[in-house]
Design a protein around this motif. Sequence first.
Motif, PDB file in Angstrom:
ATOM      1  N   SER A 162      11.044  26.601  24.392  1.00  0.00           N
ATOM      2  CA  SER A 162      10.983  27.855  25.143  1.00  0.00           C
ATOM      3  C   SER A 162      10.621  27.616  26.602  1.00  0.00           C
ATOM      4  CB  SER A 162       9.947  28.788  24.518  1.00  0.00           C
ATOM      5  OG  SER A 162       9.701  29.908  25.346  1.00  0.00           O
ATOM      6  N   SER A 163      11.264  28.390  27.488  1.00  0.00           N
ATOM      7  CA  SER A 163      10.954  28.311  28.912  1.00  0.00           C
ATOM      8  C   SER A 163       9.741  29.167  29.276  1.00  0.00           C
ATOM      9  CB  SER A 163      12.162  28.761  29.740  1.00  0.00           C
ATOM     10  OG  SER A 163      12.514  30.102  29.420  1.00  0.00           O
ATOM     11  N   GLY A 164       9.145  29.818  28.306  1.00  0.00           N
ATOM     12  CA  GLY A 164       7.920  30.573  28.562  1.00  0.00           C
ATOM     13  C   GLY A 164       8.123  31.820  29.396  1.00  0.00           C
ATOM     14  N   GLY A 165       9.323  32.402  29.339  1.00  0.00           N
ATOM     15  CA  GLY A 165       9.575  33.636  30.066  1.00  0.00           C
ATOM     16  C   GLY A 165      10.100  33.466  31.473  1.00  0.00           C
ATOM     17  N   LEU A 166      10.408  32.249  31.898  1.00  0.00           N
ATOM     18  CA  LEU A 166      10.974  32.027  33.223  1.00  0.00           C
ATOM     19  C   LEU A 166      12.335  32.720  33.333  1.00  0.00           C
ATOM     20  CD1 LEU A 166      10.166  28.234  33.720  1.00  0.00           C
ATOM     21  CD2 LEU A 166       9.150  30.142  34.987  1.00  0.00           C
ATOM     22  N   PRO A 167      12.713  33.147  34.544  1.00  0.00           N
ATOM     23  CA  PRO A 167      13.992  33.851  34.711  1.00  0.00           C
ATOM     24  C   PRO A 167      15.201  32.927  34.712  1.00  0.00           C
ATOM     25  CG  PRO A 167      12.874  33.658  36.815  1.00  0.00           C
ATOM     26  CD  PRO A 167      11.910  33.146  35.787  1.00  0.00           C
ATOM     27  N   PHE A 168      14.990  31.644  34.480  1.00  0.00           N
ATOM     28  CA  PHE A 168      16.077  30.676  34.437  1.00  0.00           C
ATOM     29  C   PHE A 168      15.742  29.603  33.408  1.00  0.00           C
ATOM     30  CE2 PHE A 168      13.451  30.045  38.295  1.00  0.00           C
ATOM     31  CZ  PHE A 168      12.691  28.959  37.866  1.00  0.00           C
ATOM     32  N   ALA A 169      16.772  28.925  32.919  1.00  0.00           N
ATOM     33  CA  ALA A 169      16.570  27.761  32.062  1.00  0.00           C
ATOM     34  C   ALA A 169      16.339  26.543  32.950  1.00  0.00           C
ATOM     35  CB  ALA A 169      17.782  27.550  31.168  1.00  0.00           C
ATOM     36  N   ILE A 170      15.720  25.535  32.390  1.00  0.00           N
ATOM     37  CA  ILE A 170      15.504  24.277  33.110  1.00  0.00           C
ATOM     38  C   ILE A 170      16.197  23.172  32.330  1.00  0.00           C
ATOM     39  CG2 ILE A 170      13.824  22.650  34.037  1.00  0.00           C
ATOM     40  CD1 ILE A 170      11.799  24.962  34.038  1.00  0.00           C
ATOM     41  N   PHE A 171      17.240  22.619  32.924  1.00  0.00           N
ATOM     42  CA  PHE A 171      17.948  21.513  32.294  1.00  0.00           C
ATOM     43  C   PHE A 171      17.333  20.209  32.794  1.00  0.00           C
ATOM     44  CE2 PHE A 171      22.302  23.595  31.144  1.00  0.00           C
ATOM     45  CZ  PHE A 171      21.623  24.522  30.359  1.00  0.00           C
ATOM     46  N   GLY A 172      16.342  19.728  32.040  1.00  0.00           N
ATOM     47  CA  GLY A 172      15.692  18.468  32.356  1.00  0.00           C
ATOM     48  C   GLY A 172      16.461  17.297  31.769  1.00  0.00           C
ATOM     49  N   ASP A 173      15.755  16.190  31.599  1.00  0.00           N
ATOM     50  CA  ASP A 173      16.411  14.940  31.235  1.00  0.00           C
ATOM     51  C   ASP A 173      17.160  14.996  29.909  1.00  0.00           C
ATOM     52  OD1 ASP A 173      15.279  14.075  33.541  1.00  0.00           O
ATOM     53  OD2 ASP A 173      13.686  12.910  32.591  1.00  0.00           O
ATOM     54  N   ILE A 174      16.701  15.825  28.964  1.00  0.00           N
ATOM     55  CA  ILE A 174      17.405  15.962  27.692  1.00  0.00           C
ATOM     56  C   ILE A 174      18.867  16.321  27.939  1.00  0.00           C
ATOM     57  CG2 ILE A 174      17.614  17.379  25.602  1.00  0.00           C
ATOM     58  CD1 ILE A 174      15.331  15.391  25.409  1.00  0.00           C
ATOM     59  N   ALA A 175      19.108  17.240  28.868  1.00  0.00           N
ATOM     60  CA  ALA A 175      20.478  17.642  29.209  1.00  0.00           C
ATOM     61  C   ALA A 175      21.130  16.658  30.170  1.00  0.00           C
ATOM     62  CB  ALA A 175      20.484  19.040  29.814  1.00  0.00           C
ATOM     63  N   LEU A 176      20.374  16.195  31.167  1.00  0.00           N
ATOM     64  CA  LEU A 176      20.948  15.355  32.222  1.00  0.00           C
ATOM     65  C   LEU A 176      21.487  14.041  31.678  1.00  0.00           C
ATOM     66  CD1 LEU A 176      18.207  15.895  34.965  1.00  0.00           C
ATOM     67  CD2 LEU A 176      20.441  17.008  34.823  1.00  0.00           C
ATOM     68  N   LYS A 177      20.882  13.512  30.608  1.00  0.00           N
ATOM     69  CA  LYS A 177      21.321  12.231  30.064  1.00  0.00           C
ATOM     70  C   LYS A 177      22.692  12.308  29.413  1.00  0.00           C
ATOM     71  CE  LYS A 177      16.652  10.478  29.313  1.00  0.00           C
ATOM     72  NZ  LYS A 177      15.618  10.135  28.310  1.00  0.00           N
ATOM     73  N   ALA A 178      23.169  13.518  29.146  1.00  0.00           N
ATOM     74  CA  ALA A 178      24.468  13.672  28.497  1.00  0.00           C
ATOM     75  C   ALA A 178      25.626  13.518  29.471  1.00  0.00           C
ATOM     76  CB  ALA A 178      24.551  15.043  27.818  1.00  0.00           C
ATOM     77  N   ALA A 179      25.338  13.471  30.767  1.00  0.00           N
ATOM     78  CA  ALA A 179      26.415  13.498  31.756  1.00  0.00           C
ATOM     79  C   ALA A 179      26.010  12.750  33.021  1.00  0.00           C
ATOM     80  CB  ALA A 179      26.763  14.945  32.109  1.00  0.00           C
ATOM     81  N   TYR A 180      27.002  12.436  33.837  1.00  0.00           N
ATOM     82  CA  TYR A 180      26.756  12.090  35.230  1.00  0.00           C
ATOM     83  C   TYR A 180      26.588  13.422  35.950  1.00  0.00           C
ATOM     84  CZ  TYR A 180      28.708   7.489  34.073  1.00  0.00           C
ATOM     85  OH  TYR A 180      28.960   6.267  33.514  1.00  0.00           O
ATOM     86  N   VAL A 181      25.471  13.611  36.636  1.00  0.00           N
ATOM     87  CA  VAL A 181      25.206  14.901  37.264  1.00  0.00           C
ATOM     88  C   VAL A 181      25.254  14.726  38.777  1.00  0.00           C
ATOM     89  CG1 VAL A 181      23.663  16.878  37.404  1.00  0.00           C
ATOM     90  CG2 VAL A 181      23.809  15.556  35.285  1.00  0.00           C
ATOM     91  N   VAL A 182      26.169  15.450  39.406  1.00  0.00           N
ATOM     92  CA  VAL A 182      26.430  15.322  40.841  1.00  0.00           C
ATOM     93  C   VAL A 182      25.703  16.443  41.581  1.00  0.00           C
ATOM     94  CG1 VAL A 182      28.201  15.211  42.630  1.00  0.00           C
ATOM     95  CG2 VAL A 182      28.700  14.354  40.314  1.00  0.00           C
ATOM     96  N   PHE A 183      24.816  16.058  42.503  1.00  0.00           N
ATOM     97  CA  PHE A 183      24.105  17.007  43.348  1.00  0.00           C
ATOM     98  C   PHE A 183      24.793  16.967  44.719  1.00  0.00           C
ATOM     99  CE2 PHE A 183      21.297  15.688  40.019  1.00  0.00           C
ATOM    100  CZ  PHE A 183      20.546  16.826  39.677  1.00  0.00           C
ATOM    101  N   ASP A 184      25.699  17.899  44.944  1.00  0.00           N
ATOM    102  CA  ASP A 184      26.591  17.880  46.098  1.00  0.00           C
ATOM    103  C   ASP A 184      26.134  18.928  47.114  1.00  0.00           C
ATOM    104  OD1 ASP A 184      28.652  18.027  47.923  1.00  0.00           O
ATOM    105  OD2 ASP A 184      30.259  18.123  46.427  1.00  0.00           O
TER     106      ASP A 184
END
Length: 401
Positions: free
Chosen positions: A367-389
């Motif tokens: 759970s994100s604890g009621g935050l207005p957005f999800a947080i895609f941390g390393d669990i998600a990031l490891k599934a892909a090459y993530v481009v910060f453009d």
Amino acid sequence: MQPTTSFGTFLVTFLSASMAAGSAIPYMAPQPGSFEIKRAANNGFTGRNGALALARAYAKYGVPVTDTLLEAVETLKSAHLIKRSSGNVTATPDGDDLEYLVPVQIGTPPQTLNLDFDTGSSDLWVFSSETDTSSSQGHSVYSPSKSTSAQKLDGATWSITYGDQSSSSGDVYTDVVTLGSLTVKSQAVESAQQVSAQFAQGNNDGLLGLAFSSINTVKPTQQKTWFDNISGSLDSPLFVADLRHETPGSYIFGTIPSDASNVLYAPVDNSQGFWQFSTSSDIGGSFSAIADTGTTLLLASDDLVSAYYKNVQGAREDQQQGGYVFDCSTTLPDFTFTVGDGKITVPGSLINYGQASGSECFGGIQSSGGLPFAIFGDIALKAAYVVFDSGNTQVGWAQKK
């Protein structure tokens, strides 16, 4: 929930282990305007603390950390003694995948400090000779007086306070900062004078923020991040997080690696300073998410999290263990989300974060604890090459095979 302020007294004490060793990734030859910072596996890794990873994320984003969650951290701490080692010119995982430390050279002659890469913040702050010695013990420190290129920014101050009221603050210098093969000659370096217990007890020597400069905390004049200062010298104004599970990974600046094929892009809403984009899933509908290398878990709405674990036989939310747990022998379903016109899949094997108590494991989706957005941390990031453009104000995801 009843918040507590005791979290800061031990948070980073446990941030001191790494992923097990794995196969090396291919070497990328240096090119003008691009470079790669490799991670190194830590042979001292002994176990993961899911409750700690969740509590750390809550503190960062201002979600109350309950006494029950703190007790779960203590329980898992007793079960998994955590140790740390460091690498050589690499980004070293530190503390159950919680931080990725990179040797950064500051000053003339260079002083090397191990900093945490964090796409969820925008300050470059360090332990320094101005930090009280009782707080800086065990850390490498930046000494402005030993750098011939250091210049104090008169009247400039900075202060960071997390949700549990842990904090760091101090004054500001400009100095030479080198990462990989590129140097910023006049980078704002935030020198810590006051450091709360959670930072003092950790193993990192500071933080290098990679979010947008608009949330830098220096006053009266905000300062640019190292990446924003160097982006004009790169072949392309972007960097790629190539994080891995139980094998080394890397950060790549200025270019997209050839293995990152079929990159899916989504526009970034940087109004809050984060790498925030719109996404959706079959089980959670449409929502906003932040790509954050400084967070370990994938945090989402209660409805999405509940819907995911309904597909996991025997899964249950256990406050005594900090969140959703399940039998470690269970094969978890994948989690799929959209990026632009395509989809990225997080394999179920990545969502099994680590052992909790007994034969139960802690889920990487919580759970994100009621935050207005999800947080895609390393669990998600490891599934892909993530481009910060930053040049095109977009984030790209390329599925790993």
